[in-house]
Design an enzyme around this catalytic site. Structure first.
Site, PDB file in Angstrom:
ATOM      1  N   ASN A 114      -5.145   6.380  -6.737  1.00 41.97           N
ATOM      2  CA  ASN A 114      -5.607   7.769  -6.642  1.00 41.97           C
ATOM      3  C   ASN A 114      -4.534   8.751  -7.125  1.00 41.97           C
ATOM      4  OD1 ASN A 114      -4.107   7.184  -4.316  1.00 41.97           O
ATOM      5  ND2 ASN A 114      -5.208   8.648  -3.051  1.00 41.97           N
TER       6      ASN A 114
ATOM      7  N   ASP B 294       1.127   2.726   3.764  1.00 36.84           N
ATOM      8  CA  ASP B 294       0.235   3.787   3.284  1.00 36.84           C
ATOM      9  C   ASP B 294       1.055   5.059   3.030  1.00 36.84           C
ATOM     10  OD1 ASP B 294      -1.978   5.128   2.420  1.00 36.84           O
ATOM     11  OD2 ASP B 294      -2.958   5.259   4.376  1.00 36.84           O
TER      12      ASP B 294
ATOM     13  N   HIS C  12      -5.170  -0.355   6.492  1.00 36.58           N
ATOM     14  CA  HIS C  12      -4.887   0.567   7.603  1.00 36.58           C
ATOM     15  C   HIS C  12      -5.933   0.597   8.714  1.00 36.58           C
ATOM     16  CE1 HIS C  12      -7.467   3.040   5.069  1.00 36.58           C
ATOM     17  NE2 HIS C  12      -6.498   3.417   4.263  1.00 36.58           N
TER      18      HIS C  12
ATOM     19  N   HIS D 264       3.208  14.296   1.105  1.00 37.45           N
ATOM     20  CA  HIS D 264       2.813  15.650   0.704  1.00 37.45           C
ATOM     21  C   HIS D 264       3.990  16.553   1.049  1.00 37.45           C
ATOM     22  CE1 HIS D 264      -1.355  14.385   0.154  1.00 37.45           C
ATOM     23  NE2 HIS D 264      -1.286  13.774   1.321  1.00 37.45           N
TER      24      HIS D 264
ATOM     25  N   ARG E  28       2.345   8.724  -6.369  1.00 30.56           N
ATOM     26  CA  ARG E  28       1.945  10.017  -6.968  1.00 30.56           C
ATOM     27  C   ARG E  28       2.281  10.190  -8.445  1.00 30.56           C
ATOM     28  NH1 ARG E  28      -1.240  10.669  -2.724  1.00 30.56           N
ATOM     29  NH2 ARG E  28      -0.290  11.489  -0.854  1.00 30.56           N
TER      30      ARG E  28
ATOM     31  N   HIS F  72       0.836  -1.221   0.000  1.00 26.43           N
ATOM     32  CA  HIS F  72       0.000   0.000   0.000  1.00 26.43           C
ATOM     33  C   HIS F  72       0.863   1.259   0.000  1.00 26.43           C
ATOM     34  CE1 HIS F  72      -3.717   2.055   2.055  1.00 26.43           C
ATOM     35  NE2 HIS F  72      -3.157   2.844   1.153  1.00 26.43           N
TER      36      HIS F  72
HETATM   37  O1  DOR Z   1      -4.333  10.122   4.700  1.00 31.76           O
HETATM   38  C1  DOR Z   1      -4.518   9.634   3.583  1.00 31.76           C
HETATM   39  N1  DOR Z   1      -3.784  10.009   2.531  1.00 31.76           N
HETATM   40  N2  DOR Z   1      -5.472   8.713   3.420  1.00 31.76           N
HETATM   41  C2  DOR Z   1      -5.844   8.288   2.197  1.00 31.76           C
HETATM   42  O2  DOR Z   1      -6.786   7.545   2.112  1.00 31.76           O
HETATM   43  C3  DOR Z   1      -5.168   8.772   0.991  1.00 31.76           C
HETATM   44  C4  DOR Z   1      -3.834   9.293   1.312  1.00 31.76           C
HETATM   45  C5  DOR Z   1      -3.246  10.123   0.188  1.00 31.76           C
HETATM   46  O3  DOR Z   1      -3.275   9.636  -0.951  1.00 31.76           O
HETATM   47  O4  DOR Z   1      -2.730  11.201   0.459  1.00 31.76           O
HETATM   48 ZN    ZN Z   2      -3.641   4.794   1.136  1.00 33.50          ZN
END
Ligand code: DOR
Ligand code: ZN
Length: 430
Positions: free
Chosen positions: A89, A295, A225, A299, A59, A55
């Site tokens: 995503n 996960d 998660h 950012h 990006r 997971h």
């Molecule tokens: O905190 C999160 N960030 N939860 C998610 O489900 C997506 C992820 C992201 O892609 O930044």
């Molecule tokens: Zn995720």
């Protein structure tokens, strides 16, 4: 034989002085003594399987100022991970064959490690997944709002789990129920507000909806998660086709041990109470939680430094996850066999790849670790793009050498392969 590895190897739960024989990237023999033309000895180090992170959010494409496949995969490799699954995503989100193929073209030139690409199941594409099913390595379903989430509603959830659109591919769930999230939604100025706006009941509700919709389904389902005791309690006696993961941040942090004002700890699902955190650890030890997944959701510092309410959710973690667990092993707080089960063996089983443990026929993916060299995590020593870590100062045991399919990709802490040394995995889930 192409290569013989000699050293102290973790075999069936025990460290043994022995040799791994490697041919065509796979382990072909395991023996006390082996000779060959090319022998690599790691006398003072422990040889362990590499980790698999099922997971991550690398990006790429669309948000490569946060991360791209080059930096993400390099960072994973430095953390002893040689196989990742990238979530859909990205921008544009992976919802069709065309977008999946486009993404594959971009990332396969950049990756240093093996990868799987997941596709999103949305309200729009959920009745035509069979082509995507042939080419992706798994699916992701967001049941509630999150960063760039592509949502699926409850009725369509039942449809997806009872139809034959998805066959032999794992379906991963972001389990926070959207109706519930809407009910509790409020402006957040710190982590306490954030957790109040995404309470555990929303996680529990989403999980119950999945369990209900999956009642007669043989689909391989993974709850990503897990963050709460409430969610955990409804998963304890689940059927064997359902697996569960937790993350380093939910295991290491709770609202009592972080700076709750800091949006660097803002993540979905949120960091919760010490009781939640302790129950996740216990569940890992009893097997109620199968794996740890990072996960990894990077950012930039500038994005995170905005007002709490507008700062994006998510934190990086792919490079630090396995080393932090190995440091716990060193401190006798975690069993080594369990650490490799949750980092390597079970993740491989969940995504259906011949990796994650040392037996004949498996990919020759392994790390060498010097257990006397514990260090403290420093953001400036890490390799991903966003230049910060929530785990600053935590103890870690980074591998010195990393092998993927019999090729050395990191040698004494230096990357020694070219970008593009990677294979897209092919999952075989029955
Ligand atoms: O905190 C999160 N960030 N939860 C998610 O489900 C997506 C992820 C992201 O892609 O930044
Ligand atoms: Zn995720």
């Amino acid at each position: 034989m192409d290569l013989v590895i000699r050293g102290k190897v973790l075999i069936q739960g025990k460290i043994e002085e022995c040799c791994l024989g490697i041919k065509d990237g796979k382990i072909c023999v395991i023996k006390k003594i082996l000779s060959g033309d090319k022998v690599c000895s790691f006398s003072n180090k422990i040889i362990l399987p590499t980790g698999i992170d099922v997971h991550v959010h690398f990006r790429d494409p669309g948000n490569i100022h946060k991360e791209d496949f080059k930096t993400g995969s390099m960072s994973a490799a430095y953390g002893g991970i040689t196989c990742i699954c990238d979530m859909p995503n990205t921008i544009p989100p992976v919802t069709s064959m065309e977008l999946l193929e486009k993404k594959k073209k971009i990332v396969s030139k950049k990756s240093y490690i093996d990868f799987g690409l997941f596709a999103a199941i949305s309200n729009e594409n959920c009745s035509r997944l069979s082509e995507l099913n042939k080419h992706c390595q798994g699916f992701k379903i967001f049941l509630g709002e999150s960063t760039q989430a592509i949502k699926l509603n409850k009725d369509n959830l039942k449809f997806v789990l009872s139809s034959n659109e998805v066959i032999n591919k794992p379906i991963f769930f972001h389990a926070e129920d959207d109706t519930c999230l809407q009910k509790y939604k409020k402006l957040s100025s710190d982590c306490i507000d954030h957790v109040a706006s995404r309470p555990a009941i929303c996680e529990k509700t989403a999980i119950l909806n999945v369990l209900n919709a999956a009642l007669d389904s043989q689909q391989r389902i993974h709850i990503c998660h897990l963050s709460s005791l409430e969610g955990l309690n409804v998963l304890r006696n689940r059927p064997s086709n359902i697996s569960v993961g937790s993350t380093p941040h939910h295991l290491f942090f709770d609202v009592e041990n972080i700076n709750t004002k800091s949006s660097f700890f803002k993540v979905n699902p949120p960091i919760r109470s010490a009781i939640d955190r302790e129950s996740l650890w216990l569940a890992l030890k009893t097997g109620d939680i199968d794996i740890v997944e990072s996960d990894h959701a990077p950012h930039t510092i500038e994005e995170k430094e905005q007002n709490f309410d507008v700062a994006p959710s998510g934190m990086p973690g792919v490079e630090t996850m396995y080393p932090m667990l190995l440091a716990l092993v060193k401190k006798d707080k975690l069993d080594l066999q369990l650490a490799t089960s949750i980092m390597c063996k079970r993740p491989a089983e969940i995504i259906g790849v011949p990796k994650g443990n040392f037996s004949v026929g498996m990919d020759a993916d392994f790390i060498a670790v010097d257990f006397s060299k514990i260090s403290k995590i420093k953001a400036k020593s890490l390799h991903y793009k966003c230049e910060w870590t929530p785990f600053e100062g935590k103890e870690a045991l980074f591998p010195t050498d990393v092998f993927l399919r019999g090729e050395q990709i990191i040698k004494e802490k230096e990357i020694v392969v070219d970008m593009g040394f990677c294979k897209q995995i092919s999952s075989t889930i029955q």
